[in-house]
Scaffold this motif. Structure first.
Motif, PDB file in Angstrom:
ATOM      1  N   LYS A 250       0.835  -1.216   0.000  1.00  0.00           N
ATOM      2  CA  LYS A 250       0.000   0.000   0.000  1.00  0.00           C
ATOM      3  C   LYS A 250       0.863   1.257   0.000  1.00  0.00           C
ATOM      4  N   GLN A 251       1.866   1.269   0.893  1.00  0.00           N
ATOM      5  CA  GLN A 251       2.736   2.445   0.987  1.00  0.00           C
ATOM      6  C   GLN A 251       3.539   2.627  -0.304  1.00  0.00           C
ATOM      7  N   GLU A 252       3.945   1.502  -0.906  1.00  0.00           N
ATOM      8  CA  GLU A 252       4.692   1.575  -2.167  1.00  0.00           C
ATOM      9  C   GLU A 252       3.832   2.174  -3.274  1.00  0.00           C
ATOM     10  N   ARG A 253       2.584   1.717  -3.339  1.00  0.00           N
ATOM     11  CA  ARG A 253       1.673   2.265  -4.352  1.00  0.00           C
ATOM     12  C   ARG A 253       1.389   3.741  -4.102  1.00  0.00           C
ATOM     13  N   ILE A 254       1.248   4.107  -2.830  1.00  0.00           N
ATOM     14  CA  ILE A 254       1.001   5.519  -2.510  1.00  0.00           C
ATOM     15  C   ILE A 254       2.195   6.370  -2.925  1.00  0.00           C
ATOM     16  N   ASN A 255       3.414   5.872  -2.613  1.00  0.00           N
ATOM     17  CA  ASN A 255       4.618   6.620  -2.995  1.00  0.00           C
ATOM     18  C   ASN A 255       4.739   6.740  -4.513  1.00  0.00           C
ATOM     19  N   GLU A 256       4.390   5.637  -5.202  1.00  0.00           N
ATOM     20  CA  GLU A 256       4.451   5.662  -6.664  1.00  0.00           C
ATOM     21  C   GLU A 256       3.441   6.657  -7.227  1.00  0.00           C
ATOM     22  N   ALA A 257       2.230   6.643  -6.634  1.00  0.00           N
ATOM     23  CA  ALA A 257       1.210   7.596  -7.102  1.00  0.00           C
ATOM     24  C   ALA A 257       1.623   9.033  -6.820  1.00  0.00           C
ATOM     25  N   ASN A 258       2.222   9.226  -5.631  1.00  0.00           N
ATOM     26  CA  ASN A 258       2.690  10.583  -5.315  1.00  0.00           C
ATOM     27  C   ASN A 258       3.788  11.021  -6.287  1.00  0.00           C
ATOM     28  N   GLY A 259       4.670  10.090  -6.650  1.00  0.00           N
ATOM     29  CA  GLY A 259       5.726  10.417  -7.608  1.00  0.00           C
ATOM     30  C   GLY A 259       5.156  10.776  -8.979  1.00  0.00           C
ATOM     31  N   PHE A 264       3.616  14.772 -12.948  1.00  0.00           N
ATOM     32  CA  PHE A 264       2.609  15.472 -13.748  1.00  0.00           C
ATOM     33  C   PHE A 264       2.580  16.960 -13.413  1.00  0.00           C
ATOM     34  N   ASN A 265       2.675  17.278 -12.107  1.00  0.00           N
ATOM     35  CA  ASN A 265       2.679  18.697 -11.703  1.00  0.00           C
ATOM     36  C   ASN A 265       3.885  19.431 -12.297  1.00  0.00           C
ATOM     37  N   SER A 266       5.031  18.739 -12.303  1.00  0.00           N
ATOM     38  CA  SER A 266       6.233  19.355 -12.884  1.00  0.00           C
ATOM     39  C   SER A 266       6.056  19.605 -14.383  1.00  0.00           C
ATOM     40  N   MET A 267       5.488  18.607 -15.055  1.00  0.00           N
ATOM     41  CA  MET A 267       5.227  18.789 -16.486  1.00  0.00           C
ATOM     42  C   MET A 267       4.236  19.914 -16.735  1.00  0.00           C
ATOM     43  N   TYR A 268       3.241  19.979 -15.863  1.00  0.00           N
ATOM     44  CA  TYR A 268       2.248  21.039 -16.043  1.00  0.00           C
ATOM     45  C   TYR A 268       2.861  22.419 -15.846  1.00  0.00           C
ATOM     46  N   GLN A 269       3.757  22.501 -14.849  1.00  0.00           N
ATOM     47  CA  GLN A 269       4.418  23.797 -14.630  1.00  0.00           C
ATOM     48  C   GLN A 269       5.217  24.216 -15.874  1.00  0.00           C
ATOM     49  N   GLU A 270       5.933  23.286 -16.501  1.00  0.00           N
ATOM     50  CA  GLU A 270       6.671  23.585 -17.721  1.00  0.00           C
ATOM     51  C   GLU A 270       5.725  23.945 -18.869  1.00  0.00           C
ATOM     52  N   TYR A 271       4.620  23.203 -18.935  1.00  0.00           N
ATOM     53  CA  TYR A 271       3.634  23.478 -19.974  1.00  0.00           C
ATOM     54  C   TYR A 271       3.036  24.868 -19.806  1.00  0.00           C
ATOM     55  N   ALA A 272       2.779  25.257 -18.516  1.00  0.00           N
ATOM     56  CA  ALA A 272       2.188  26.581 -18.276  1.00  0.00           C
ATOM     57  C   ALA A 272       3.132  27.701 -18.688  1.00  0.00           C
ATOM     58  N   LEU A 309      15.552  14.643 -32.061  1.00  0.00           N
ATOM     59  CA  LEU A 309      15.380  13.398 -31.298  1.00  0.00           C
ATOM     60  C   LEU A 309      16.669  12.612 -31.341  1.00  0.00           C
ATOM     61  N   PRO A 310      17.017  11.922 -30.302  1.00  0.00           N
ATOM     62  CA  PRO A 310      16.315  11.857 -28.999  1.00  0.00           C
ATOM     63  C   PRO A 310      16.529  13.110 -28.141  1.00  0.00           C
ATOM     64  N   LEU A 311      15.597  13.367 -27.229  1.00  0.00           N
ATOM     65  CA  LEU A 311      15.648  14.532 -26.340  1.00  0.00           C
ATOM     66  C   LEU A 311      15.949  14.096 -24.910  1.00  0.00           C
ATOM     67  N   ASP A 312      16.526  15.005 -24.169  1.00  0.00           N
ATOM     68  CA  ASP A 312      16.681  14.787 -22.719  1.00  0.00           C
ATOM     69  C   ASP A 312      15.403  15.211 -22.023  1.00  0.00           C
ATOM     70  N   SER A 313      14.959  14.390 -21.106  1.00  0.00           N
ATOM     71  CA  SER A 313      13.706  14.712 -20.405  1.00  0.00           C
ATOM     72  C   SER A 313      13.895  15.924 -19.522  1.00  0.00           C
ATOM     73  N   PHE A 314      12.848  16.741 -19.428  1.00  0.00           N
ATOM     74  CA  PHE A 314      12.908  17.946 -18.586  1.00  0.00           C
ATOM     75  C   PHE A 314      12.111  17.773 -17.290  1.00  0.00           C
ATOM     76  N   VAL A 315      11.731  16.537 -16.991  1.00  0.00           N
ATOM     77  CA  VAL A 315      10.868  16.331 -15.794  1.00  0.00           C
ATOM     78  C   VAL A 315      11.704  16.023 -14.574  1.00  0.00           C
ATOM     79  N   SER A 316      12.567  14.970 -14.646  1.00  0.00           N
ATOM     80  CA  SER A 316      13.367  14.571 -13.494  1.00  0.00           C
ATOM     81  C   SER A 316      14.624  13.894 -13.972  1.00  0.00           C
ATOM     82  N   ASP A 317      15.588  13.779 -13.090  1.00  0.00           N
ATOM     83  CA  ASP A 317      16.843  13.140 -13.439  1.00  0.00           C
ATOM     84  C   ASP A 317      16.646  11.685 -13.807  1.00  0.00           C
ATOM     85  N   GLU A 318      15.759  11.017 -13.012  1.00  0.00           N
ATOM     86  CA  GLU A 318      15.525   9.581 -13.257  1.00  0.00           C
ATOM     87  C   GLU A 318      14.897   9.385 -14.619  1.00  0.00           C
TER      88      GLU A 318
END
Length: 341
Positions: A250-259, A264-272, A309-318
């Motif tokens: 449960k905690q793993e799924r919650i952490n994954e969902a939070n990630g 998504f929030n980070s992508m949205y900020q870049e999109y905005a 292409l290919p591009l470096d992702s702008f969301v996170s290092d991982e």
């Protein structure tokens, strides 16, 4: 001559009279000594630890309970000793000639032999001696009456197996109540069932088989309870382990969902910030993911070339590392294809 003989006899007669007087005096002395000894012997009595005495003076009895040596008036006071220790007798022991006392009938009209043993002690020696002729016989008659009344209210199965303790308790209480009414100076200490058997061998064997089956049932229940007590801790431990694993998942799924939400929030900020540029970048990333081997190169008007292409992702290092690895593999493959061309 006759006169001389008479004179010679006189001393002998006088000697006989003297001896006779001494004999009578000695007899009187002996009688006095015997009377004194009897008076002395009759003037005291002793009481042991387990006894009590009843001293009767002109028909008026009085109890003496203190052990030791006591004095009384000879030939006027009489002493009767009473044993105050616990005594007992059997009731219904079905030896030859006594089967009538042992045979009883139960509530379900079955005959049964029941043997009891009653224990009693004297509580009031005066009443035990003078309130009745034979208090033990009275107690025995009361006990027989109470036993038959009680046995007649139970089934034969209860008398032989499970109801013995209850039967003994009811009989004892009934006897105590009746003894209190009779007030004969004795008290029932305990009454127990010594033996209870059916009147025939076949019935006795049947009840023995029933008792054996009940004991087997008890043994099986005890074994089952033992097995249950052994298995419950293991099951509880397994349940705790499952719950802990579920909680971890449960905690793993919650952490994954939070990630993912954070991504998504980070992508949205870049999109905005740059909607159009971000849309194109997202398009290229999607295409790179769908077609990892595609290599997009854009040539400007001045002849310079830039790799899209290919591009470096702008969301996170991982995500960048994952996308970069995919892009590098796609770029390598595209380069090989170009060299082959």
């Amino acid at each position: 001559m006759f006169s001389a003989k008479k004179n010679n006899q006189a001393p002998f007669d006088q000697l006989k009279k003297v001896n006779a007087g001494k004999g009578k005096a000695a007899a009187r002395i002996i009688v006095v000594i015997v009377v004194l000894l009897v008076l002395v012997m009759e003037s005291y009595y002793s009481i042991q630890e387990e006894e009590q005495a009843v001293v009767c003076t002109f028909g008026s009895p009085k109890a003496v309970t203190t052990p030791g040596l006591h004095f009384k008036i000879p030939f006027i006071q009489t002493v009767d000793k009473v044993n105050t220790t616990i005594q007992g007798f059997s009731i219904g022991y079905h030896a030859e000639g006594e089967e009538d006392d042992a045979m009883m009938i139960t509530s379900d009209y079955n005959f049964i032999f029941v043997d009891f043993y009653a224990e009693y002690r004297v509580t009031d020696p005066v009443k035990a001696l003078y309130a009745s002729h034979d208090p033990e016989e009275i107690l025995k008659n009361i006990a027989q009456n109470c036993i038959r009344t009680t046995i007649g209210s139970y089934s034969v199965d209860s008398v032989l197996t499970t109801g013995k303790n209850e039967i003994q308790s009811n009989i004892k209480q009934m006897i105590l109540d009746k003894l209190e009414d009779y007030d004969i100076g004795i008290q029932l200490v305990n009454i127990t069932i010594q033996d209870a058997t059916p009147p025939t061998t076949e019935v006795e064997n049947a009840f023995k088989e029933v008792e054996t089956a009940k004991q087997g049932k008890e043994t099986a229940l005890n074994n089952a309870n033992k097995y249950r007590n052994e298995q419950i801790p293991n099951a509880e431990a397994e349940a705790d382990k499952i719950l802990q694993d579920a909680e971890a998942t449960k905690q793993e799924r919650i952490n994954e969902a939070n990630g993912q939400a954070a991504r998504f929030n980070s992508m949205y900020q870049e999109y905005a910030k740059y909607p159009e540029v971000t849309k194109k970048r997202m398009f290229y990333e999607a295409m790179e993911h769908i077609l990892p081997e595609v290599k997009v190169v854009i040539q400007s008007k001045d002849g310079s070339m830039s790799t899209v292409l290919p591009l470096d992702s702008f969301v996170s290092d991982e995500d960048s590392s994952d996308d970069a690895s995919d892009g590098q593999s796609g770029q390598a493959q595209a380069k090989e294809a170009t060299e082959e061309d």
